[in-house]
Structure formats: C-alpha cells, structure tokens
Design a protein around this motif. Structure first.
Motif, mmCIF file in Angstrom:
data_model
loop_
_atom_site.group_PDB
_atom_site.id
_atom_site.type_symbol
_atom_site.label_atom_id
_atom_site.label_comp_id
_atom_site.label_asym_id
_atom_site.label_seq_id
_atom_site.Cartn_x
_atom_site.Cartn_y
_atom_site.Cartn_z
ATOM 1 N N THR A 72 0.831 -1.204 0.000
ATOM 2 C CA THR A 72 0.000 0.000 0.000
ATOM 3 C C THR A 72 0.867 1.256 0.000
ATOM 4 O O THR A 72 0.602 2.194 -0.756
ATOM 5 C CB THR A 72 -0.936 0.004 1.227
ATOM 6 O OG1 THR A 72 -1.756 -1.161 1.177
ATOM 7 C CG2 THR A 72 -1.817 1.233 1.254
ATOM 8 N N ARG A 92 2.426 1.677 -3.436
ATOM 9 C CA ARG A 92 1.412 2.145 -4.382
ATOM 10 C C ARG A 92 1.190 3.651 -4.234
ATOM 11 O O ARG A 92 1.159 4.393 -5.208
ATOM 12 C CB ARG A 92 0.099 1.414 -4.103
ATOM 13 C CG ARG A 92 -0.588 0.940 -5.331
ATOM 14 C CD ARG A 92 -1.918 0.330 -5.019
ATOM 15 N NE ARG A 92 -1.786 -1.094 -4.868
ATOM 16 C CZ ARG A 92 -2.525 -1.837 -4.074
ATOM 17 N NH1 ARG A 92 -3.451 -1.317 -3.338
ATOM 18 N NH2 ARG A 92 -2.357 -3.130 -4.007
ATOM 19 N N ASN A 93 1.055 4.096 -2.981
ATOM 20 C CA ASN A 93 0.835 5.512 -2.729
ATOM 21 C C ASN A 93 2.049 6.342 -3.122
ATOM 22 O O ASN A 93 1.908 7.445 -3.647
ATOM 23 C CB ASN A 93 0.466 5.750 -1.268
ATOM 24 C CG ASN A 93 -0.899 5.194 -0.934
ATOM 25 O OD1 ASN A 93 -1.743 5.032 -1.804
ATOM 26 N ND2 ASN A 93 -1.127 4.888 0.316
ATOM 27 N N TRP A 145 -4.684 4.127 -8.524
ATOM 28 C CA TRP A 145 -5.524 5.102 -7.837
ATOM 29 C C TRP A 145 -6.899 4.512 -7.526
ATOM 30 O O TRP A 145 -7.419 4.675 -6.416
ATOM 31 C CB TRP A 145 -5.651 6.355 -8.702
ATOM 32 C CG TRP A 145 -6.624 7.354 -8.191
ATOM 33 C CD1 TRP A 145 -6.475 8.171 -7.098
ATOM 34 C CD2 TRP A 145 -7.913 7.650 -8.735
ATOM 35 N NE1 TRP A 145 -7.592 8.953 -6.942
ATOM 36 C CE2 TRP A 145 -8.489 8.653 -7.937
ATOM 37 C CE3 TRP A 145 -8.623 7.168 -9.832
ATOM 38 C CZ2 TRP A 145 -9.748 9.185 -8.194
ATOM 39 C CZ3 TRP A 145 -9.863 7.692 -10.088
ATOM 40 C CH2 TRP A 145 -10.422 8.687 -9.275
ATOM 41 N N ASP A 186 -7.618 1.396 -7.098
ATOM 42 C CA ASP A 186 -7.411 0.454 -5.989
ATOM 43 C C ASP A 186 -7.325 1.195 -4.663
ATOM 44 O O ASP A 186 -7.909 0.774 -3.665
ATOM 45 C CB ASP A 186 -6.132 -0.363 -6.200
ATOM 46 C CG ASP A 186 -6.289 -1.455 -7.238
ATOM 47 O OD1 ASP A 186 -7.439 -1.878 -7.496
ATOM 48 O OD2 ASP A 186 -5.261 -1.880 -7.785
ATOM 49 N N ALA A 187 -6.587 2.312 -4.660
ATOM 50 C CA ALA A 187 -6.375 3.072 -3.424
ATOM 51 C C ALA A 187 -7.670 3.644 -2.863
ATOM 52 O O ALA A 187 -7.832 3.753 -1.656
ATOM 53 C CB ALA A 187 -5.359 4.195 -3.659
ATOM 54 N N GLU A 205 -10.532 2.237 -3.315
ATOM 55 C CA GLU A 205 -11.410 1.059 -3.219
ATOM 56 C C GLU A 205 -12.461 1.006 -4.330
ATOM 57 O O GLU A 205 -13.608 0.624 -4.115
ATOM 58 C CB GLU A 205 -12.045 0.986 -1.835
ATOM 59 C CG GLU A 205 -11.003 0.818 -0.735
ATOM 60 C CD GLU A 205 -11.593 0.669 0.645
ATOM 61 O OE1 GLU A 205 -12.830 0.530 0.767
ATOM 62 O OE2 GLU A 205 -10.806 0.689 1.605
#
Length: 92
Positions: free
Chosen positions: A27, A30-31, A51, A53-54, A56
């Motif tokens: 996570t 990814r960020n 994005w 995915d981040a 949701e």
C-alpha cells in the motif's frame, strides 16, 4: 500446551504478521508511486488503476482502461463527475 503446539502457534502468528506487513508495504509503495508521478502523466492502465485500488474502486479498472481514461481527464473531474462517469461507463 506442548512445545510443538506452541511452535506451531508462533509460526502461524509470524506468518500472519509478515503477511500484514507485506500488505502495508504494498500500500505504501502504491501511494508513493502515485505521489511521485504528476497526475497529468498517469496512464490508464498503471497509475489510474493504482488510484482506483487506493480509493477502493478497483472493480472499475477494466472500464477505465477500455475507455482510456488517463490522469489528464481525472485532474478535471469533481466527485459528482466521477459518479456520473462510472454510471456511464457501465451503461449498456
């Protein structure tokens, strides 16, 4: 409790902790990727997918890719626009 049971329990707990740490690391990575690249340069397949995915909304990745929605389009969207966009993408 026998020693072998205790070892098994410790091993299981260690695996759970390692899995949680790997998820956290993924996570964070990814960020970091999203923050390191200007939104104008986001690709539909890579950064826009990350994005989604981040926030949701990963189930909409294929639609965003199919319609080639990139960071340049996202930059100008407001929250209500995103809702309309998602509805239109799935309208048959």
């Amino acid at each position: 409790m026998e020693v072998s049971d205790l070892r098994g329990c410790v091993l299981w707990m260690s695996m759970v902790i390692i899995e949680a740490l790997l998820t956290l690391l993924e996570t964070c990575l990814r960020n970091y990727i999203l923050l390191a690249i200007p939104i104008e340069c986001w690709d539909a397949r890579e950064q826009v997918g990350l994005w989604l995915d981040a926030i949701e909304l990963g189930e909409y990745k294929s639609a965003f890719i199919r319609h080639d929605i990139r960071g340049t389009e996202l930059k100008h969207l407001e929250r209500r626009d995103l809702k309309v966009c998602i509805l239109l993408l799935f309208e048959k």
